[in-house]
Design a protein around this motif. Structure first.
Motif, PDB file in Angstrom:
ATOM      1  N   GLN A   7      32.882   0.837  15.154  1.00 55.41           N
ATOM      2  CA  GLN A   7      34.105   0.653  15.935  1.00 55.41           C
ATOM      3  C   GLN A   7      35.121  -0.188  15.176  1.00 55.41           C
ATOM      4  O   GLN A   7      36.325   0.057  15.248  1.00 55.41           O
ATOM      5  CB  GLN A   7      33.770   0.001  17.278  1.00 55.41           C
ATOM      6  N   THR A  67      29.852   5.851  22.274  1.00 56.92           N
ATOM      7  CA  THR A  67      30.478   6.507  21.125  1.00 56.92           C
ATOM      8  C   THR A  67      30.951   7.921  21.452  1.00 56.92           C
ATOM      9  O   THR A  67      31.666   8.527  20.656  1.00 56.92           O
ATOM     10  CB  THR A  67      29.525   6.544  19.916  1.00 56.92           C
ATOM     11  N   PHE A  68      30.539   8.451  22.584  1.00 56.67           N
ATOM     12  CA  PHE A  68      31.070   9.720  23.076  1.00 56.67           C
ATOM     13  C   PHE A  68      30.895   9.740  24.578  1.00 56.67           C
ATOM     14  O   PHE A  68      30.141   8.946  25.148  1.00 56.67           O
ATOM     15  CB  PHE A  68      30.371  10.926  22.423  1.00 56.67           C
ATOM     16  N   GLN A  69      31.616  10.637  25.222  1.00 55.17           N
ATOM     17  CA  GLN A  69      31.474  10.779  26.661  1.00 55.17           C
ATOM     18  C   GLN A  69      31.583  12.246  27.039  1.00 55.17           C
ATOM     19  O   GLN A  69      32.232  13.030  26.350  1.00 55.17           O
ATOM     20  CB  GLN A  69      32.540   9.964  27.399  1.00 55.17           C
ATOM     21  N   THR A  83      32.986  15.019  29.529  1.00 54.70           N
ATOM     22  CA  THR A  83      34.112  15.196  30.436  1.00 54.70           C
ATOM     23  C   THR A  83      34.046  16.594  31.027  1.00 54.70           C
ATOM     24  O   THR A  83      33.191  17.409  30.652  1.00 54.70           O
ATOM     25  CB  THR A  83      35.452  15.026  29.693  1.00 54.70           C
ATOM     26  N   GLU A 129      33.573  14.338  24.412  1.00 55.35           N
ATOM     27  CA  GLU A 129      34.740  13.749  23.762  1.00 55.35           C
ATOM     28  C   GLU A 129      34.286  12.554  22.932  1.00 55.35           C
ATOM     29  O   GLU A 129      33.633  11.641  23.446  1.00 55.35           O
ATOM     30  CB  GLU A 129      35.756  13.292  24.814  1.00 55.35           C
ATOM     31  N   GLY A 130      34.615  12.553  21.654  1.00 62.10           N
ATOM     32  CA  GLY A 130      34.251  11.441  20.792  1.00 62.10           C
ATOM     33  C   GLY A 130      35.121  10.231  21.056  1.00 62.10           C
ATOM     34  O   GLY A 130      36.304  10.356  21.371  1.00 62.10           O
ATOM     35  N   LEU A 131      34.526   9.046  20.898  1.00 61.18           N
ATOM     36  CA  LEU A 131      35.230   7.808  21.193  1.00 61.18           C
ATOM     37  C   LEU A 131      35.484   6.955  19.954  1.00 61.18           C
ATOM     38  O   LEU A 131      36.082   5.883  20.057  1.00 61.18           O
ATOM     39  CB  LEU A 131      34.440   6.991  22.227  1.00 61.18           C
ATOM     40  N   LEU A 132      35.040   7.430  18.789  1.00 56.56           N
ATOM     41  CA  LEU A 132      35.279   6.688  17.544  1.00 56.56           C
ATOM     42  C   LEU A 132      36.434   7.362  16.805  1.00 56.56           C
ATOM     43  O   LEU A 132      36.249   8.066  15.819  1.00 56.56           O
ATOM     44  CB  LEU A 132      34.018   6.659  16.675  1.00 56.56           C
ATOM     45  N   ASN A 133      37.629   7.125  17.290  1.00 60.30           N
ATOM     46  CA  ASN A 133      38.802   7.834  16.783  1.00 60.30           C
ATOM     47  C   ASN A 133      39.561   7.013  15.750  1.00 60.30           C
ATOM     48  O   ASN A 133      39.381   5.804  15.631  1.00 60.30           O
ATOM     49  CB  ASN A 133      39.737   8.190  17.947  1.00 60.30           C
ATOM     50  N   LEU A 149      31.529  12.497  17.431  1.00 62.85           N
ATOM     51  CA  LEU A 149      31.791  11.094  17.768  1.00 62.85           C
ATOM     52  C   LEU A 149      33.271  10.734  17.640  1.00 62.85           C
ATOM     53  O   LEU A 149      33.639   9.577  17.839  1.00 62.85           O
ATOM     54  CB  LEU A 149      30.961  10.169  16.870  1.00 62.85           C
ATOM     55  N   GLY A 150      34.112  11.718  17.296  1.00 66.03           N
ATOM     56  CA  GLY A 150      35.544  11.478  17.230  1.00 66.03           C
ATOM     57  C   GLY A 150      36.095  11.267  15.837  1.00 66.03           C
ATOM     58  O   GLY A 150      37.296  11.039  15.673  1.00 66.03           O
TER      59      GLY A 150
END
Length: 198
Positions: free
Chosen positions: A85, A118-120, A122, A127-131, A164-165
């Motif tokens: 992160q 790190t992802f969710q 939807t 959807e990756g959360l490590l953008n 993971l984005g």
């Protein structure tokens, strides 16, 4: 401050070309940033347990219900995730073993792929959360596999990181390292040219 996270995943503790080249790339990137900080994650020196009942139990037990042992496992996972992160640039040394990534790297991925962190999921799918990160993968290979059906490593890494984005991924290859001195020399020259251009 720019944070560079280097992840070394070779099984060898010394002399692994993926590690050496990844370190060269990290050094080049560090020198190009006036405020760069480098974080090293060595998966051979600090091995992670493979997924088992204890690890999965910790991950899937609500935080307030975890045992002290489960809390320690979850905290280790979350520390690895925090490194990702925080990182702006990620350099992964990823040798090819038997057409794929090392078991060390696969295990690391299992420890950082955490739903809700790190992802969710939807209504439109995961959807990756490590953008917003730049990723470089440095892959050392004994033979020539890039662009062939035997290169299952590249699409897997691109898919997993994207999950993971992390979609801005560049690959640097050193191929043909076990095909004789001339091929090995050419492989390292090609990889270093790509590092210089990164």
């Amino acid at each position: 401050m720019t944070t560079i996270l280097q992840i070394n995943s070779a099984a060898r503790s010394q002399g692994a070309q993926s590690t050496l080249l990844a370190s060269e790339l990290t050094d080049k990137l560090r020198k190009s940033k006036s405020d760069a900080k480098v974080v090293m994650r060595n998966l051979q020196a600090e091995p992670l347990p493979h997924l088992d009942d204890a690890v999965l139990g910790a991950f899937f037990t609500p935080a307030e219900q975890r045992t002290p042992e489960q809390q320690a496992i979850a905290a280790r996972s979350e520390a690895l995730i925090a490194e990702l992160q925080t990182a702006d640039i990620i350099v992964i040394g990823a040798p090819m073993y038997n057409f794929g990534i090392s078991s060390q790297l696969k295990t690391y991925f299992d420890w950082v792929a955490r739903a809700g962190i790190t992802f969710q999921y939807t209504a439109n799918g995961p959807e990756g959360l490590l953008n917003g990160k730049k990723v470089f993968v440095v892959s050392a290979r004994g033979g020539m596999y890039q662009g062939t059906p035997n290169d299952s490593q590249t699409p897997y890494l691109r898919s997993f990181l994207g999950f993971l984005g992390m979609t801005d991924v560049s690959f640097i290859y050193a191929e043909g390292l076990n095909m004789g001195p001339d091929a090995a020399s050419a492989a390292l020259t090609s990889a270093r040219e790509a590092i210089a251009a990164a």
